[in-house]
Design a protein around this motif. Structure first.
Motif, mmCIF file in Angstrom:
data_model
loop_
_atom_site.group_PDB
_atom_site.id
_atom_site.type_symbol
_atom_site.label_atom_id
_atom_site.label_comp_id
_atom_site.label_asym_id
_atom_site.label_seq_id
_atom_site.Cartn_x
_atom_site.Cartn_y
_atom_site.Cartn_z
ATOM 1 N N UNK A 1 0.854 -1.182 0.000
ATOM 2 C CA UNK A 1 0.000 0.000 0.000
ATOM 3 C C UNK A 1 0.890 1.232 0.000
ATOM 4 N N UNK A 2 0.334 2.345 -0.463
ATOM 5 C CA UNK A 2 1.098 3.588 -0.544
ATOM 6 C C UNK A 2 0.185 4.771 -0.248
ATOM 7 N N UNK A 3 0.757 5.841 0.292
ATOM 8 C CA UNK A 3 -0.031 7.043 0.551
ATOM 9 C C UNK A 3 0.878 8.213 0.882
ATOM 10 N N UNK A 4 0.245 9.340 1.198
ATOM 11 C CA UNK A 4 0.992 10.557 1.495
ATOM 12 C C UNK A 4 0.786 10.958 2.963
ATOM 13 N N UNK A 5 1.719 11.780 3.463
ATOM 14 C CA UNK A 5 1.721 12.223 4.862
ATOM 15 C C UNK A 5 1.446 13.718 4.918
ATOM 16 N N UNK A 6 0.541 14.133 5.806
ATOM 17 C CA UNK A 6 0.154 15.542 5.854
ATOM 18 C C UNK A 6 0.253 16.132 7.250
ATOM 19 N N UNK A 7 0.677 17.412 7.282
ATOM 20 C CA UNK A 7 0.752 18.157 8.531
ATOM 21 C C UNK A 7 0.076 19.507 8.371
ATOM 22 N N UNK A 8 -0.366 20.086 9.487
ATOM 23 C CA UNK A 8 -1.019 21.388 9.451
ATOM 24 C C UNK A 8 -0.002 22.514 9.605
ATOM 25 N N UNK B 1 -2.359 13.258 9.295
ATOM 26 C CA UNK B 1 -3.073 12.291 8.456
ATOM 27 C C UNK B 1 -2.113 11.547 7.542
ATOM 28 N N UNK B 2 -2.344 10.248 7.409
ATOM 29 C CA UNK B 2 -1.657 9.474 6.372
ATOM 30 C C UNK B 2 -2.763 8.936 5.469
ATOM 31 N N UNK B 3 -2.680 9.287 4.202
ATOM 32 C CA UNK B 3 -3.730 8.904 3.255
ATOM 33 C C UNK B 3 -3.370 7.603 2.562
ATOM 34 N N UNK B 4 -4.333 7.052 1.866
ATOM 35 C CA UNK B 4 -4.137 5.830 1.103
ATOM 36 C C UNK B 4 -4.424 6.165 -0.352
ATOM 37 N N UNK B 5 -3.393 6.067 -1.200
ATOM 38 C CA UNK B 5 -3.584 6.328 -2.635
ATOM 39 C C UNK B 5 -4.003 5.034 -3.319
ATOM 40 N N UNK B 6 -4.805 5.167 -4.364
ATOM 41 C CA UNK B 6 -5.216 4.006 -5.137
ATOM 42 C C UNK B 6 -4.028 3.640 -6.037
ATOM 43 N N UNK C 1 3.029 1.095 -7.237
ATOM 44 C CA UNK C 1 3.136 2.302 -8.047
ATOM 45 C C UNK C 1 1.871 3.098 -7.885
ATOM 46 N N UNK C 2 1.976 4.415 -7.974
ATOM 47 C CA UNK C 2 0.769 5.230 -7.895
ATOM 48 C C UNK C 2 0.785 6.289 -8.975
ATOM 49 N N UNK C 3 -0.385 6.855 -9.219
ATOM 50 C CA UNK C 3 -0.570 7.853 -10.248
ATOM 51 C C UNK C 3 -0.162 9.214 -9.683
ATOM 52 N N UNK C 4 0.854 9.841 -10.273
ATOM 53 C CA UNK C 4 1.347 11.110 -9.729
ATOM 54 C C UNK C 4 0.299 12.220 -9.863
ATOM 55 N N UNK C 5 -0.564 12.138 -10.872
ATOM 56 C CA UNK C 5 -1.628 13.138 -11.026
ATOM 57 C C UNK C 5 -2.635 13.011 -9.878
ATOM 58 N N UNK C 6 -2.965 11.777 -9.492
ATOM 59 C CA UNK C 6 -3.892 11.551 -8.374
ATOM 60 C C UNK C 6 -3.266 12.040 -7.070
ATOM 61 N N UNK C 7 -1.970 11.805 -6.904
ATOM 62 C CA UNK C 7 -1.264 12.263 -5.705
ATOM 63 C C UNK C 7 -1.263 13.787 -5.646
ATOM 64 N N UNK C 8 -1.067 14.409 -6.793
ATOM 65 C CA UNK C 8 -1.056 15.866 -6.871
ATOM 66 C C UNK C 8 -2.445 16.445 -6.571
ATOM 67 N N UNK C 9 -3.493 15.794 -7.094
ATOM 68 C CA UNK C 9 -4.872 16.233 -6.833
ATOM 69 C C UNK C 9 -5.189 16.109 -5.343
ATOM 70 N N UNK C 10 -4.695 15.038 -4.724
ATOM 71 C CA UNK C 10 -4.918 14.855 -3.290
ATOM 72 C C UNK C 10 -4.210 15.952 -2.486
ATOM 73 N N UNK C 11 -2.987 16.311 -2.894
ATOM 74 C CA UNK C 11 -2.252 17.377 -2.194
ATOM 75 C C UNK C 11 -3.012 18.694 -2.284
#
Ligand SMILES: [Zn+2]
Length: 161
Positions: A40-47, A58-63, A73-83
């Motif tokens: 699994x893969x995802x991104x890490x976020x801070x305020x 938050x740690x998200x889960x990318x499709x 592997x993940x879609x960089x466009x989806x990761x960017x949209x999530x950011x």
């Protein structure tokens, strides 16, 4: 089940990295506990990026676009949209996490390249990106944290509570 935060520190850094119970739960829930488990893969976020205690809220889960037992592997466009969506909620991306099918994970050459790419892309806004790999041992033993500053990928050590 982890119900409190965990803190990590780089050897010579003035700041600490903290993971919220919620972020840790996402790691635990997606750890590869079976032979057939996929990465699994995802991104890490801070305020707050300016604090000396950077809290990964938050740690998200990318499709994944591809996921096998030992590769993701993940879609960089989806990761960017999530950011972008998280940024609108006041959350900044500080790094990436993914799982490995090994007890105490180590970054692969591909992982190191990924961390470096993200560090280079994030500069000069941030001085490094956080790179988390979740192994099969329970958190915190299976949780390994690195920071890539564009030159080096360095391990962060778990702080005693
Ligand atoms: Zn990996």
């Amino acid at each position: 089940m982890i119900s409190t935060r965990l803190s990590f520190r780089l050897p010579d850094a003035a700041w600490m990295l903290e993971f919220s119970a919620e972020a840790l739960r996402t790691f635990s829930e997606n750890a590869q506990h079976h032979r057939w488990s996929k990465e699994s893969v995802g991104q890490l976020f801070t305020r707050d990026l300016t604090s000396t205690r950077v809290l990964v809220e938050a740690s998200t889960l990318l499709k994944p676009t591809l996921a096998t037992r030992a590769r993701v592997r993940f879609d960089t466009a989806a990761a960017s949209a999530e950011r972008q969506a998280m940024f609108e909620r006041g959350l900044h991306c500080v790094g990436l996490w993914h799982t490995h099918p090994e007890p105490a994970p180590e970054p692969s050459p591909e992982d190191r390249a990924l961390a470096r790419d993200h560090a280079m892309a994030a500069m000069p806004q941030v001085s490094g990106v956080v790179f988390v790999i979740v192994g099969t041992l329970p958190v915190p033993a299976g949780l390994r944290v690195w920071v890539d500053n564009g030159h080096q990928l360095r391990p962060a050590a778990l702080e005693d509570a």
